[in-house]
Scaffold this active site. Structure first.
Site, PDB file in Angstrom:
ATOM      1  N   LYS A  73     -26.431  -8.861  22.174  1.00  0.00           N
ATOM      2  CA  LYS A  73     -26.031  -8.934  23.791  1.00  0.00           C
ATOM      3  C   LYS A  73     -26.271 -10.157  24.232  1.00  0.00           C
ATOM      4  O   LYS A  73     -25.409 -10.641  25.085  1.00  0.00           O
ATOM      5  CB  LYS A  73     -27.219  -8.029  24.426  1.00  0.00           C
ATOM      6  CG  LYS A  73     -26.611  -7.702  25.931  1.00  0.00           C
ATOM      7  CD  LYS A  73     -27.405  -6.476  26.366  1.00  0.00           C
ATOM      8  CE  LYS A  73     -26.873  -5.969  27.770  1.00  0.00           C
ATOM      9  NZ  LYS A  73     -27.606  -4.583  27.921  1.00  0.00           N
ATOM     10  N   GLY A 124     -27.312 -21.304  15.212  1.00  0.00           N
ATOM     11  CA  GLY A 124     -27.109 -21.737  16.309  1.00  0.00           C
ATOM     12  C   GLY A 124     -25.855 -21.378  17.033  1.00  0.00           C
ATOM     13  O   GLY A 124     -24.626 -21.611  16.385  1.00  0.00           O
ATOM     14  N   ARG A 179     -26.825 -15.576  10.993  1.00  0.00           N
ATOM     15  CA  ARG A 179     -27.399 -14.289  11.677  1.00  0.00           C
ATOM     16  C   ARG A 179     -27.426 -14.375  13.021  1.00  0.00           C
ATOM     17  O   ARG A 179     -27.793 -15.141  13.785  1.00  0.00           O
ATOM     18  CB  ARG A 179     -28.892 -14.307  11.155  1.00  0.00           C
ATOM     19  CG  ARG A 179     -29.355 -12.834  11.113  1.00  0.00           C
ATOM     20  CD  ARG A 179     -31.028 -12.705  10.572  1.00  0.00           C
ATOM     21  NE  ARG A 179     -31.470 -11.511  10.620  1.00  0.00           N
ATOM     22  CZ  ARG A 179     -32.879 -11.387  10.429  1.00  0.00           C
ATOM     23  NH1 ARG A 179     -33.631 -12.499  10.538  1.00  0.00           N
ATOM     24  NH2 ARG A 179     -33.498 -10.274  10.677  1.00  0.00           N
ATOM     25  N   ILE A 180     -27.160 -13.041  13.497  1.00  0.00           N
ATOM     26  CA  ILE A 180     -27.224 -12.769  15.085  1.00  0.00           C
ATOM     27  C   ILE A 180     -28.473 -12.409  15.252  1.00  0.00           C
ATOM     28  O   ILE A 180     -28.489 -11.015  15.278  1.00  0.00           O
ATOM     29  CB  ILE A 180     -25.921 -12.280  15.597  1.00  0.00           C
ATOM     30  CG1 ILE A 180     -24.579 -12.899  15.370  1.00  0.00           C
ATOM     31  CG2 ILE A 180     -26.012 -12.178  17.085  1.00  0.00           C
ATOM     32  CD1 ILE A 180     -24.633 -14.366  15.609  1.00  0.00           C
ATOM     33  N   GLY A 218     -25.177 -21.380  21.010  1.00  0.00           N
ATOM     34  CA  GLY A 218     -25.085 -21.737  22.203  1.00  0.00           C
ATOM     35  C   GLY A 218     -24.084 -22.851  22.604  1.00  0.00           C
ATOM     36  O   GLY A 218     -23.188 -23.123  23.516  1.00  0.00           O
ATOM     37  N   GLU A 219     -24.228 -23.963  21.415  1.00  0.00           N
ATOM     38  CA  GLU A 219     -23.084 -25.215  21.610  1.00  0.00           C
ATOM     39  C   GLU A 219     -21.631 -24.730  21.009  1.00  0.00           C
ATOM     40  O   GLU A 219     -20.476 -24.972  21.454  1.00  0.00           O
ATOM     41  CB  GLU A 219     -23.446 -26.238  20.831  1.00  0.00           C
ATOM     42  CG  GLU A 219     -24.873 -26.447  20.889  1.00  0.00           C
ATOM     43  CD  GLU A 219     -25.449 -27.070  22.387  1.00  0.00           C
ATOM     44  OE1 GLU A 219     -24.469 -27.415  23.173  1.00  0.00           O
ATOM     45  OE2 GLU A 219     -26.340 -27.021  22.630  1.00  0.00           O
ATOM     46  N   PHE A 261     -27.507 -26.842  30.850  1.00  0.00           N
ATOM     47  CA  PHE A 261     -26.517 -27.241  29.858  1.00  0.00           C
ATOM     48  C   PHE A 261     -26.652 -28.726  29.428  1.00  0.00           C
ATOM     49  O   PHE A 261     -25.824 -29.214  29.053  1.00  0.00           O
ATOM     50  CB  PHE A 261     -25.107 -27.173  30.932  1.00  0.00           C
ATOM     51  CG  PHE A 261     -25.093 -25.915  31.514  1.00  0.00           C
ATOM     52  CD1 PHE A 261     -24.887 -24.671  30.830  1.00  0.00           C
ATOM     53  CD2 PHE A 261     -25.139 -25.687  32.878  1.00  0.00           C
ATOM     54  CE1 PHE A 261     -24.451 -23.452  31.755  1.00  0.00           C
ATOM     55  CE2 PHE A 261     -25.057 -24.615  33.544  1.00  0.00           C
ATOM     56  CZ  PHE A 261     -24.670 -23.399  32.895  1.00  0.00           C
ATOM     57  N   GLY A 293     -31.373 -20.087  30.080  1.00  0.00           N
ATOM     58  CA  GLY A 293     -30.247 -19.071  29.860  1.00  0.00           C
ATOM     59  C   GLY A 293     -30.026 -18.296  28.781  1.00  0.00           C
ATOM     60  O   GLY A 293     -29.434 -17.239  29.082  1.00  0.00           O
TER      61      GLY A 293
END
Length: 729
Positions: free
Chosen positions: A624, A693, A619-620, A695-696, A233, A460
């Site tokens: 999952k 991005g 874009r993903i 994650g943030e 993190f 992660g």
């Protein structure tokens, strides 16, 4: 952009490293088998400021199994050169065992090295350290701040003085600690003048350069290995003092040394999200249009380094505001140095900014979403640049519909279920799209398998998996025939694994490398008279399921295996790369976060009942993994909003709750239904993959959405994080 069929990217693929992790075969930093390893235990200072006057280590040295006790009294002087292109901060980093000064509680003052962990632990307690102690400064409110960082446009003071509606608000955010599941650990081994480190890090390249600088050796004399990271993190974004301690102990003893921080030591041995005091003054017209904002920020840092993060950015560009003035002051305290934590800067700023917008909405009688819509900018007003993509209004629309926002009674304290007061809140999320130069190695073997490597990390989010998906599509192979490797400083370099930049940076390098290998194969085939593809235009050839075929005639083609075998080639290989362009665009991910809470009217207990986040994240690549990131980010934000804070004893600087019994983090029982929606789309300005991005962004906005819901439920504004029962009684 590859013209290949996209079969793996965009599918909800399970983690390729999942089986290794759940069966215990994934080796984390402290788990690598190294022959003859010794164990090291750090002796921490028990005062918060002062100097060491004596160290009596005779009892420790006499303990069976003890090999060495190292402190400033017998440690060699280390070069500690500057380390360019690392995450070192302005100031002077802590130089372990180089002097007698104590700068914060828990600073390493000695290390015991022994043949067993138990011997090292016991002997460390036998080391008698005496101090000339001074009262440490740990209060953010009483220590003079440094020179401010500032930003201004327009005349905010004049605009505020003439505004129809004025708000003057103060917010306080507690220190948060990362608390990853895997503690920080290092195994260090010297072979002559060459150092190998197995380390928990988010940037093998940064740790490599840092340790080379500490010991005054070439960068390539240090190899850093970090194939698996059990959560970080942000805590792994620099090499903390224990890494140097392990390497120093290994060099002094001539044996490999393992050093694992205890859970308690993580609270002062690594960084944290700093405490903030944030005063925000807002001016607006009676119909809710912002005219002025003045931000005054105080943030803690250490006395020896200056840590700052992008806390000013959201207030400059999120809403249309013609007049803005900001000052960001760091306050040097006798603490260890803070570090970036998930959603750095933006998550902190979103709490005061989004709560203030909510207060303004009630002050002018507007729905909180409508107020935000009225202040939607046409371009980034901090730079004048157009947005690459900004679908924030769509996030509001989709979120309001899916959450059932219009069904709420807007009046505070108007909805009740027995003893529970029910409230809903909304907040905006934003996080800039970071990108960095990266490289990757790709190889297709004659047996039809592929290997791709890059010196990235995976703490992660699923780097192994998402890179496998990108590589598989670019090479035209199934994901089961592609192996992606990371976490070795000998692999092609990458930027830090943080700031949501890995997919845009490393992913683009992976695609480039794999595109080049595929093109090598296509060129070989169309120029080979024995190939069914001989004479075809290279642009007409694609690769699917390991076969090179004509796009319009898939019956004409051959496999990688057949092509390479016939040409006596064991493999095709290359190194690809990505360098961000300098396109003048404002690039960010956006989101709208909705929360529903129940607050016990008599006890002040807050229970989150449901949460929805709608995100414009480009874009993903792996849905999952994206869902997993959203859940994790929301859970982290819930902790920040309702539970997490550090308690420091002002007498000696000791962190009172340096454990997971007293520093509370969310557990399963705290977490209700969490849902995330990612808008379908891409942002080609950010790079060839079209990602922003994520994650943030999924952490940002969670705390203010909860705080706004608490106000709607109770009618009481809480401007301190975490929101406690005491604040609501």
């Amino acid at each position: 952009m590859t013209q290949q069929p996209q079969r793996a990217v965009g599918t909800p693929m399970s983690r390729v490293d999942g089986r290794l992790k759940v069966t215990g075969h994934a080796a984390y930093a402290a788990e690598h088998p190294v022959d003859g390893v010794l164990h090291a235990v750090i002796v921490d200072s028990s005062v918060g400021k002062g100097r060491v006057t004596s160290i009596d280590d005779r009892a420790a040295r006499a303990h069976p199994g003890v090999v060495a006790v190292i402190s400033h009294l017998n440690a060699p002087r280390l070069p500690y050169r500057d380390a360019p292109n690392s995450n070192n901060l302005p100031g002077t980093r802590l130089r372990v065992f180089q002097d007698d000064q104590v700068r914060f509680f828990g600073q390493p003052v000695a290390v015991v090295v022994a043949s067993t962990l138990e011997a090292a632990q016991h002997a460390a307690r036998l080391v008698d350290v005496r101090y000339d102690a001074q009262p440490p400064s740990t209060d953010l409110n009483t220590v003079p701040a440094g020179e401010p960082g500032s930003y201004a446009r327009g005349d905010a003071d004049s605009a505020l003085s003439t505004a129809d509606v004025k708000l003057d608000l103060e917010y306080h955010m507690s220190r948060n600690h990362h608390n990853p599941m895997e503690p920080h650990a290092t195994i260090a081994q010297w072979n002559g003048d060459r150092l190998t480190l197995w380390d928990k890090t988010q940037w093998v390249g940064g740790t490599q350069r840092d340790l080379a600088a500490v010991f005054g050796i070439p960068d390539d004399a240090v190899r850093v290995l970090s194939p698996f990271v059990g959560g970080a993190f942000g805590s792994g974004l620099r090499a903390w003092p224990h890494v140097t301690v392990a390497a120093l102990a290994a060099r002094q003893t001539g044996r490999p040394v393992k050093l694992v921080l205890t859970r308690r030591q993580l609270y002062f041995g690594t960084g944290f999200r700093p405490r903030y005091n944030y005063r925000l003054r807002v001016g607006a017209t009676r119909d809710g249009r912002l005219t002025a904002m003045i931000h005054d920020i105080r943030a803690e840092t250490s006395s020896y380094e200056t840590f700052q993060e992008a806390t000013l950015a959201p207030g400059q560009m999120l809403y249309s505001t013609p007049n803005v003035r900001q000052e960001y002051r760091t306050v040097p305290l006798d603490v260890n140095t803070p570090i970036w934590m998930r959603g750095p800067g933006y998550a902190t700023a979103s709490f005061p900014l989004e709560c203030a917008l909510d207060e303004l909405a009630y002050a002018v009688g507007l729905d909180p979403i409508e107020l935000r819509r009225r202040n939607e900018p046409e371009r980034d007003e901090s730079t004048g640049e157009p947005f690459s993509t900004r679908r924030l209004l769509e996030c509001y629309t989709v979120g309001a519909r899916e959450f059932g926002w219009r069904r709420r009674n807007p009046a505070p304290r108007s909805t009740r279920e027995g003893d529970w007061l029910i409230g809903t809140g909304v907040a905006t999320a934003v996080y800039h799209t970071a990108r960095g130069a990266a490289q990757a190695y790709a190889r297709v073997n004659a047996d039809g398998t592929a290997l791709v490597q890059s010196a990235s990390s995976d703490m992660g989010p699923g780097t192994y998996t998402s890179m496998t998906q990108v590589a598989a599509d670019a090479l035209g192979l199934g994901t089961d025939t592609v192996r992606f490797e990371l976490g070795d400083s000998m692999m092609p370099p990458t930027p830090p694994h943080g700031g949501s930049q890995t997919m845009a940076s490393v992913g683009s390098a992976v695609q480039d490398a794999c595109d080049k290998v595929r093109q090598q194969a296509i060129t070989m085939a169309v120029n080979d008279p024995r190939s069914p593809l001989h004479g075809a235009a290279p642009g007409d050839v694609i690769v699917r399921d390991g076969r090179l075929v004509l796009r319009n005639d898939p019956t004409r083609g051959e496999s990688y295996r057949a092509l390479l075998t016939r040409n006596n080639r064991a493999q095709l290989e290359t190194v690809g790369g990505y360098t961000p362009d300098q396109a003048r665009r404002s690039m960010s991910a956006y989101g709208a976060v909705f929360a529903e809470v129940a607050v016990d009217a008599r006890l002040g207990l807050v229970r989150l009942r449901r949460m929805l986040g709608v995100y414009d994240a480009g874009r993903i690549i792996s849905p999952k993994l994206a869902e997993s990131q959203a859940i994790g980010g929301m859970v982290g934000g819930i902790g920040s909003a309702l539970l997490e804070h550090t308690v420091t004893d002002p007498r000696d600087g000791r962190i009172v709750n340096a454990n997971l019994a007293d520093y509370l983090v969310p557990v399963n029982a705290d977490i209700p239904e969490l849902r995330a929606i990612y808008l379908d789309g891409e942002d080609r300005a950010t790079g060839p993959l079209g990602v922003k991005g994520l994650g943030e962004i999924v952490y940002v906005g969670v705390a203010p959405a909860i705080a706004n819901a608490v106000f709607h439920a109770t009618g009481r504004r809480v401007r301190n994080l975490p929101i406690t029962a005491e604040a609501l009684l």
